[in-house]
Enzyme design. Structure first.
Site, PDB file in Angstrom:
ATOM      1  CE  LYS A  70     -14.340  -7.215   3.286  1.00  0.00           C
ATOM      2  NZ  LYS A  70     -13.744  -6.413   2.179  1.00  0.00           N
ATOM      3  CG  HIS A  97      -1.922  -1.026   1.359  1.00  0.00           C
ATOM      4  ND1 HIS A  97      -2.079  -1.769   2.500  1.00  0.00           N
ATOM      5  CD2 HIS A  97      -2.862  -1.467   0.481  1.00  0.00           C
ATOM      6  CE1 HIS A  97      -3.087  -2.631   2.325  1.00  0.00           C
ATOM      7  NE2 HIS A  97      -3.575  -2.466   1.111  1.00  0.00           N
ATOM      8  CB  SER A 120      -4.454  -6.646   4.716  1.00  0.00           C
ATOM      9  OG  SER A 120      -4.057  -5.378   4.262  1.00  0.00           O
ATOM     10  NE  ARG A 177      -2.714  -7.453  -4.430  1.00  0.00           N
ATOM     11  CZ  ARG A 177      -3.505  -7.597  -3.382  1.00  0.00           C
ATOM     12  NH1 ARG A 177      -2.979  -7.793  -2.197  1.00  0.00           N
ATOM     13  NH2 ARG A 177      -4.808  -7.566  -3.510  1.00  0.00           N
TER      14      ARG A 177
HETATM   15  P1  ADP Z   1      -9.778  -3.855  -0.591  1.00  0.00           P
HETATM   16  O1  ADP Z   1     -10.614  -4.585   0.416  1.00  0.00           O
HETATM   17  O2  ADP Z   1     -10.450  -2.656  -1.173  1.00  0.00           O
HETATM   18  O3  ADP Z   1      -9.139  -4.725  -1.651  1.00  0.00           O
HETATM   19  P2  ADP Z   1      -7.114  -3.590   0.493  1.00  0.00           P
HETATM   20  O4  ADP Z   1      -6.687  -2.825   1.683  1.00  0.00           O
HETATM   21  O5  ADP Z   1      -6.887  -5.060   0.487  1.00  0.00           O
HETATM   22  O6  ADP Z   1      -8.637  -3.231   0.298  1.00  0.00           O
HETATM   23  O7  ADP Z   1      -6.422  -3.003  -0.815  1.00  0.00           O
HETATM   24  C1  ADP Z   1      -6.571  -1.654  -1.151  1.00  0.00           C
HETATM   25  C2  ADP Z   1      -5.919  -1.428  -2.495  1.00  0.00           C
HETATM   26  O8  ADP Z   1      -4.531  -1.679  -2.398  1.00  0.00           O
HETATM   27  C3  ADP Z   1      -6.432  -2.344  -3.612  1.00  0.00           C
HETATM   28  O9  ADP Z   1      -6.470  -1.609  -4.815  1.00  0.00           O
HETATM   29  C4  ADP Z   1      -5.398  -3.416  -3.699  1.00  0.00           C
HETATM   30  O10 ADP Z   1      -5.311  -3.959  -5.008  1.00  0.00           O
HETATM   31  C5  ADP Z   1      -4.152  -2.609  -3.384  1.00  0.00           C
HETATM   32  N1  ADP Z   1      -3.124  -3.461  -2.846  1.00  0.00           N
HETATM   33  C6  ADP Z   1      -3.205  -4.337  -1.836  1.00  0.00           C
HETATM   34  N2  ADP Z   1      -2.041  -4.977  -1.643  1.00  0.00           N
HETATM   35  C7  ADP Z   1      -1.179  -4.496  -2.566  1.00  0.00           C
HETATM   36  C8  ADP Z   1       0.180  -4.762  -2.909  1.00  0.00           C
HETATM   37  N3  ADP Z   1       0.892  -5.674  -2.279  1.00  0.00           N
HETATM   38  N4  ADP Z   1       0.712  -4.063  -3.896  1.00  0.00           N
HETATM   39  C9  ADP Z   1      -0.014  -3.143  -4.570  1.00  0.00           C
HETATM   40  N5  ADP Z   1      -1.298  -2.853  -4.325  1.00  0.00           N
HETATM   41  C10 ADP Z   1      -1.872  -3.525  -3.335  1.00  0.00           C
END
Ligand code: ADP
Length: 166
Positions: free
Chosen positions: A48, A24, A135, A97
């Protein structure tokens, strides 16, 4: 001043951020090269059953970005397009990703375009060494006692371990 504010390029980076990790952070840094202001928008998704409350997630993000004037932290619930409209953002930023991300993201981007045609969605790719981070995987490893340092900011790691390992 008002005219300058109006022409500001504002990008919204929405997500659960439960918790924020280095993938992130990499995306926020990349976004700052493209936008005058990046709003990290934390989804208020208590249904969730997140590990961190929305207030905790916002607080950790605010601490991480307190010296970055061009990064703003907000929370939102309801439709993302409504939030984007309310903060005058022209672009949604999402991460890609893997192909699985693309399959998940494309219908959402197309639906968001139906709802708000002027709003663009862009996809950014993280550094290869962060492309396997999520996450949920970090939480799973941490819960089982595995080493997660180096995958997320230290303060966040400590708080996560406190939550998951008591
Ligand atoms: P969501 O539940 O909206 O997917 P996340 O917190 O998991 O929320 O992810 C938020 C954003 O960050 C999404 O666009 C996801 O694709 C991106 N993201 C998550 N992990 C990574 C990573 N390792 N590298 C790049 N982008 C990421």
């Amino acid at each position: 001043m008002a005219a300058r504010e109006k022409s500001q390029r504002i990008g919204v980076f929405p997500g659960s951020f439960d918790p924020i990790h280095n993938g992130h952070l990499d995306l926020v840094e990349r976004s700052l090269g493209l936008f005058d202001q990046v709003i990290v928008a934390v989804l208020d998704n208590e249904s969730k059953r997140p590990v961190f409350t929305v207030e905790e997630r916002v607080e950790m993000l605010e601490e991480l970005f307190e010296r970055r004037a061009s990064v703003r932290i907000e929370s939102f619930s309801g439709l993302l397009v409504d939030f984007a409209r309310a903060v005058s953002a022209g672009t949604l930023i999402r991460g890609l990703r893997t192909g699985a991300d693309f399959d998940y993201e494309l219908p959402m981007a197309l639906m968001n375009r139906r709802l708000f045609p002027e709003l663009e969605t862009i996809f950014l790719v993280p550094r290869a060494e962060y492309a396997d981070l999520s996450s949920s995987l970090i939480k799973e490893v941490c819960r089982l006692g595995g080493e997660v340092s180096g995958l997320l900011p230290e303060g966040v790691r400590k708080r996560l371990e406190g939550k998951l390992r008591g």
